[in-house]
Design a protein around this motif. Structure first.
Motif, short mmCIF file in Angstrom:
data_model
loop_
_atom_site.label_atom_id
_atom_site.label_comp_id
_atom_site.label_asym_id
_atom_site.label_seq_id
_atom_site.Cartn_x
_atom_site.Cartn_y
_atom_site.Cartn_z
N ALA A 101 0.84 -1.19 0.00
CA ALA A 101 0.00 0.00 0.00
C ALA A 101 0.88 1.24 0.00
O ALA A 101 1.83 1.34 0.78
N ILE A 102 0.54 2.17 -0.89
CA ILE A 102 1.20 3.47 -0.94
C ILE A 102 0.12 4.49 -0.65
O ILE A 102 -0.94 4.50 -1.29
N LEU A 103 0.36 5.35 0.32
CA LEU A 103 -0.64 6.28 0.81
C LEU A 103 -0.19 7.72 0.58
O LEU A 103 0.94 8.07 0.93
N ASP A 104 -1.06 8.53 0.01
CA ASP A 104 -0.81 9.97 -0.09
C ASP A 104 -1.52 10.63 1.08
O ASP A 104 -2.69 10.33 1.36
N ILE A 105 -0.81 11.52 1.76
CA ILE A 105 -1.31 12.11 3.00
C ILE A 105 -1.39 13.63 2.85
O ILE A 105 -0.48 14.26 2.31
N ARG A 106 -2.50 14.18 3.32
CA ARG A 106 -2.67 15.63 3.37
C ARG A 106 -3.29 15.97 4.72
O ARG A 106 -4.29 15.36 5.12
N ASN A 107 -2.70 16.91 5.41
CA ASN A 107 -3.19 17.34 6.73
C ASN A 107 -3.36 16.16 7.69
O ASN A 107 -4.32 16.10 8.45
#
Length: 122
Positions: A101-107
């Protein structure tokens, strides 16, 4: 010049939440409108499964918790904008599924979850 405030992502809580099938903890780490892209035996790269929102993940969490699936995480890494880990799910009949799993994170919340999974047919 103002300093940019970064909301941290708690990767340890995320992986522990999955390993315990703690849906409340895990789902709270996702944005309400998260985009999930999944590639697996039924959804090849040319036609991945794409969903939006937390409900598909809620179903995965419920299935794992109620069907005796164990999950372990390996090689988790994260910074303020991305995280990744390998998850291995072992089913009561002995078959396994491994997902990266590759996760993009914002805030501090996951806004995009991209997953490639491979496993044994049941």
């Amino acid at each position: 010049m103002s300093a940019r405030t970064v909301t941290p992502f708690d990767l340890d809580a995320y992986t522990r939440g999955f390993e315990a099938w703690d849906a409340d903890t895990v789902l709270d780490m996702y944005a309400d409108d998260v985009e999930m892209i999944q590639i697996d035996r039924d959804n090849p790269p040319s036609s991945p499964r794409v969903s939006h929102g937390k409900e598909p993940l809620r179903g995965i969490m419920k299935y794992g918790a109620t069907n005796g699936v164990t999950i372990t995480s390996e090689s988790p890494v994260a910074d303020s904008e991305r995280a990744a880990a390998t998850f291995t799910c072992t089913f009561p009949d002995g078959r396994s599924v491994v997902a990266n799993a590759i996760l993009d994170i914002r805030n501090g919340r996951i806004v995009r979850h991209h997953e490639v999974a491979v496993g044994e047919r049941g």
